[in-house]
Write a protein that holds these residues in place. Structure first.
Motif, PDB file in Angstrom:
ATOM      1  N   ALA A 243      32.135  46.225  46.072  1.00  0.00           N
ATOM      2  CA  ALA A 243      32.921  46.043  47.291  1.00  0.00           C
ATOM      3  C   ALA A 243      32.338  44.920  48.142  1.00  0.00           C
ATOM      4  O   ALA A 243      31.116  44.763  48.255  1.00  0.00           O
ATOM      5  CB  ALA A 243      32.945  47.349  48.090  1.00  0.00           C
ATOM      6  N   GLY A 244      33.233  44.109  48.703  1.00  0.00           N
ATOM      7  CA  GLY A 244      32.811  43.018  49.560  1.00  0.00           C
ATOM      8  C   GLY A 244      32.477  41.739  48.836  1.00  0.00           C
ATOM      9  O   GLY A 244      32.032  40.769  49.460  1.00  0.00           O
ATOM     10  N   HIS A 245      32.678  41.702  47.528  1.00  0.00           N
ATOM     11  CA  HIS A 245      32.388  40.498  46.749  1.00  0.00           C
ATOM     12  C   HIS A 245      33.687  39.872  46.246  1.00  0.00           C
ATOM     13  O   HIS A 245      34.621  40.569  45.863  1.00  0.00           O
ATOM     14  CB  HIS A 245      31.474  40.820  45.570  1.00  0.00           C
ATOM     15  CG  HIS A 245      30.074  41.153  45.981  1.00  0.00           C
ATOM     16  ND1 HIS A 245      29.726  42.381  46.514  1.00  0.00           N
ATOM     17  CD2 HIS A 245      28.938  40.410  45.950  1.00  0.00           C
ATOM     18  CE1 HIS A 245      28.434  42.390  46.785  1.00  0.00           C
ATOM     19  NE2 HIS A 245      27.934  41.206  46.456  1.00  0.00           N
ATOM     20  N   ARG A 246      33.699  38.549  46.250  1.00  0.00           N
ATOM     21  CA  ARG A 246      34.882  37.783  45.853  1.00  0.00           C
ATOM     22  C   ARG A 246      34.461  36.741  44.826  1.00  0.00           C
ATOM     23  O   ARG A 246      33.441  36.074  44.988  1.00  0.00           O
ATOM     24  CB  ARG A 246      35.483  37.118  47.100  1.00  0.00           C
ATOM     25  CG  ARG A 246      36.821  36.445  46.911  1.00  0.00           C
ATOM     26  CD  ARG A 246      37.371  36.075  48.296  1.00  0.00           C
ATOM     27  NE  ARG A 246      38.714  35.548  48.224  1.00  0.00           N
ATOM     28  CZ  ARG A 246      39.025  34.256  48.246  1.00  0.00           C
ATOM     29  NH1 ARG A 246      38.055  33.355  48.325  1.00  0.00           N
ATOM     30  NH2 ARG A 246      40.279  33.878  48.198  1.00  0.00           N
ATOM     31  N   LEU A 247      35.263  36.602  43.766  1.00  0.00           N
ATOM     32  CA  LEU A 247      34.900  35.661  42.715  1.00  0.00           C
ATOM     33  C   LEU A 247      36.161  35.123  42.062  1.00  0.00           C
ATOM     34  O   LEU A 247      37.133  35.852  41.865  1.00  0.00           O
ATOM     35  CB  LEU A 247      34.031  36.355  41.657  1.00  0.00           C
ATOM     36  CG  LEU A 247      33.279  35.438  40.685  1.00  0.00           C
ATOM     37  CD1 LEU A 247      32.119  34.736  41.392  1.00  0.00           C
ATOM     38  CD2 LEU A 247      32.749  36.235  39.496  1.00  0.00           C
ATOM     39  N   SER A 248      36.130  33.819  41.730  1.00  0.00           N
ATOM     40  CA  SER A 248      37.245  33.215  41.002  1.00  0.00           C
ATOM     41  C   SER A 248      36.800  32.936  39.562  1.00  0.00           C
ATOM     42  O   SER A 248      35.648  32.594  39.319  1.00  0.00           O
ATOM     43  CB  SER A 248      37.705  31.918  41.664  1.00  0.00           C
ATOM     44  OG  SER A 248      36.725  30.894  41.499  1.00  0.00           O
ATOM     45  N   ILE A 249      37.743  33.111  38.638  1.00  0.00           N
ATOM     46  CA  ILE A 249      37.482  32.850  37.223  1.00  0.00           C
ATOM     47  C   ILE A 249      38.521  31.866  36.737  1.00  0.00           C
ATOM     48  O   ILE A 249      39.721  32.172  36.685  1.00  0.00           O
ATOM     49  CB  ILE A 249      37.521  34.134  36.379  1.00  0.00           C
ATOM     50  CG1 ILE A 249      36.461  35.125  36.853  1.00  0.00           C
ATOM     51  CG2 ILE A 249      37.275  33.801  34.903  1.00  0.00           C
ATOM     52  CD1 ILE A 249      36.930  36.035  37.956  1.00  0.00           C
ATOM     53  N   ARG A 250      38.067  30.659  36.413  1.00  0.00           N
ATOM     54  CA  ARG A 250      38.976  29.629  35.927  1.00  0.00           C
ATOM     55  C   ARG A 250      38.975  29.638  34.404  1.00  0.00           C
ATOM     56  O   ARG A 250      37.917  29.674  33.767  1.00  0.00           O
ATOM     57  CB  ARG A 250      38.538  28.253  36.444  1.00  0.00           C
ATOM     58  CG  ARG A 250      39.455  27.112  36.042  1.00  0.00           C
ATOM     59  CD  ARG A 250      39.323  25.959  37.036  1.00  0.00           C
ATOM     60  NE  ARG A 250      37.965  25.478  37.140  1.00  0.00           N
ATOM     61  CZ  ARG A 250      37.467  24.434  36.475  1.00  0.00           C
ATOM     62  NH1 ARG A 250      38.246  23.784  35.634  1.00  0.00           N
ATOM     63  NH2 ARG A 250      36.226  24.039  36.644  1.00  0.00           N
ATOM     64  N   ALA A 251      40.156  29.620  33.814  1.00  0.00           N
ATOM     65  CA  ALA A 251      40.290  29.573  32.354  1.00  0.00           C
ATOM     66  C   ALA A 251      41.550  28.798  32.021  1.00  0.00           C
ATOM     67  O   ALA A 251      42.645  29.179  32.427  1.00  0.00           O
ATOM     68  CB  ALA A 251      40.364  30.979  31.770  1.00  0.00           C
ATOM     69  N   GLY A 252      41.409  27.697  31.306  1.00  0.00           N
ATOM     70  CA  GLY A 252      42.573  26.894  30.967  1.00  0.00           C
ATOM     71  C   GLY A 252      43.258  26.371  32.210  1.00  0.00           C
ATOM     72  O   GLY A 252      42.620  25.834  33.121  1.00  0.00           O
TER      73      GLY A 252
END
Length: 336
Positions: A187-196
């Motif tokens: 909780a409270g964590h944000r993350l982006s995952i780029r793929a293609g």
């Protein structure tokens, strides 16, 4: 290369047997030459004489032909997609013809072969150029857990490459270059995952992203995930999934999250999957490569649960189910 002999003098019984590896290299060299547009009648006669020289020559040609047929389709697609490589190959080939320096065997790699191998390794036997900048990479059959900070846990499945994305030294995202990964966020964590072509954004929860053969699959296991793509956006809730490639993104579908995450428990679940696709999945978990040479069976459906830590057992099961014969060519296993 025109007018030059493709082979060394044929051995007689007095000279002793030629090693199988040498014959296989010669057979592949012949196949490369015979599929060109410049084969002469003399070369055809010479090739026929080479095949008839001994049973070992005939077997080497037959084995090389199986591997060649398995390789030529994917190589042709690469050549069509990258005409610049083809042009460079033609220039290199003309230089070779002018200097008449023809070399027999697999050691003589043309510019086309080298370019294709860098961009798209044959049968996926080594990482592609796009993966060279990875911060973390797993080998065949390996899983790796990364603790990338408080509240951020990442699991890399087999043959996976990822790169960190940071701002001011702080982790803000991951770039999935190839393979499959699971991300658990507190909780409270944000993350982006780029793929293609797309990016998935998650705040807390769990998601899995798979990037293979230019197609991306994003599954939300817990919480929610926003998938952004040039064509559209998709909001995923727990148990939902979307697929995309470079041009399009699919509608949201419901999936069994436990089945999707089975690989984290060491299980590969195959549910009415085409045999060719099932073998491609098993390939990800073993060194070398398995090639299905029997096109008539490629679309046959198969179901079952396989242990990712025992891919050879999975292949043996498929051999039994479909009455397939296996033949090893180096680190390539051909099923026919």
């Amino acid at each position: 290369m025109r007018g030059m002999s493709m082979t060394t003098p044929l051995p007689s019984d007095k000279q002793g047997a030629v090693p199988a590896e040498v014959l296989e290299r010669q057979a592949l060299a012949w196949l490369r030459r015979l599929t060109s547009s410049e084969t002469t009648a003399a070369e055809l006669r010479e090739f026929e004489a080479w095949v008839r020289a001994s049973p070992a020559h005939h077997d080497a040609y037959r084995q090389a032909k199986v591997l060649w047929d398995a390789l030529k389709t994917s190589t042709g697609k690469v050549a069509n997609a990258h005409p610049g490589i083809v042009a460079e190959y033609e220039r290199a080939r003309q230089r070779q013809l002018r200097t008449r320096r023809a070399v027999l065997g697999l050691g003589a790699v043309s510019a086309l072969g080298a370019g294709v191998a860098v961009l798209h390794p044959p049968l996926g036997l080594w990482p592609a150029a796009a993966e060279w900048g990875a911060d973390y990479r797993t080998a065949a059959g390996e899983q790796r857990t990364l603790a990338l900070g408080d509240g951020v846990a990442v699991v890399l499945n087999t043959r996976t490459s990822v790169r960190r994305e940071t701002e001011d030294g702080r982790l803000v995202g991951l770039d999935l270059l190839a393979g499959e990964t699971a991300i658990d966020l507190a909780a409270g964590h944000r993350l982006s995952i780029r793929a293609g072509a797309g990016t998935s954004m998650a705040e807390a929860g769990r998601l899995e992203v798979r990037y293979l053969q230019q197609r991306v699959c994003v599954t939300c296991i817990e919480g929610s995930v926003l998938v952004s793509h040039p064509a559209d956006r998709r909001q995923l809730s727990a148990g939902q999934q979307t697929l995309y490639d470079t041009r399009t993104i699919s509608a949201v579908t419901q999936v069994d999250a436990q089945k999707v995450s089975a690989w984290r428990r060491g299980v590969l679940i195959v549910d009415r999957m085409r045999l060719g696709e099932a073998i491609a999945e098993i390939n990800r978990y073993r060194p070398g490569r398995v090639v299905l040479a029997n096109d008539a069976l490629r679309d046959e459906l198969v179901s079952g649960n396989f242990q990712t830590g025992a891919p050879e057992q999975a292949i043996a099961q498929l051999q039994y189910m479909f009455n397939l014969r296996a033949h090893a060519l180096g680190n390539v296993l051909v099923l026919s």
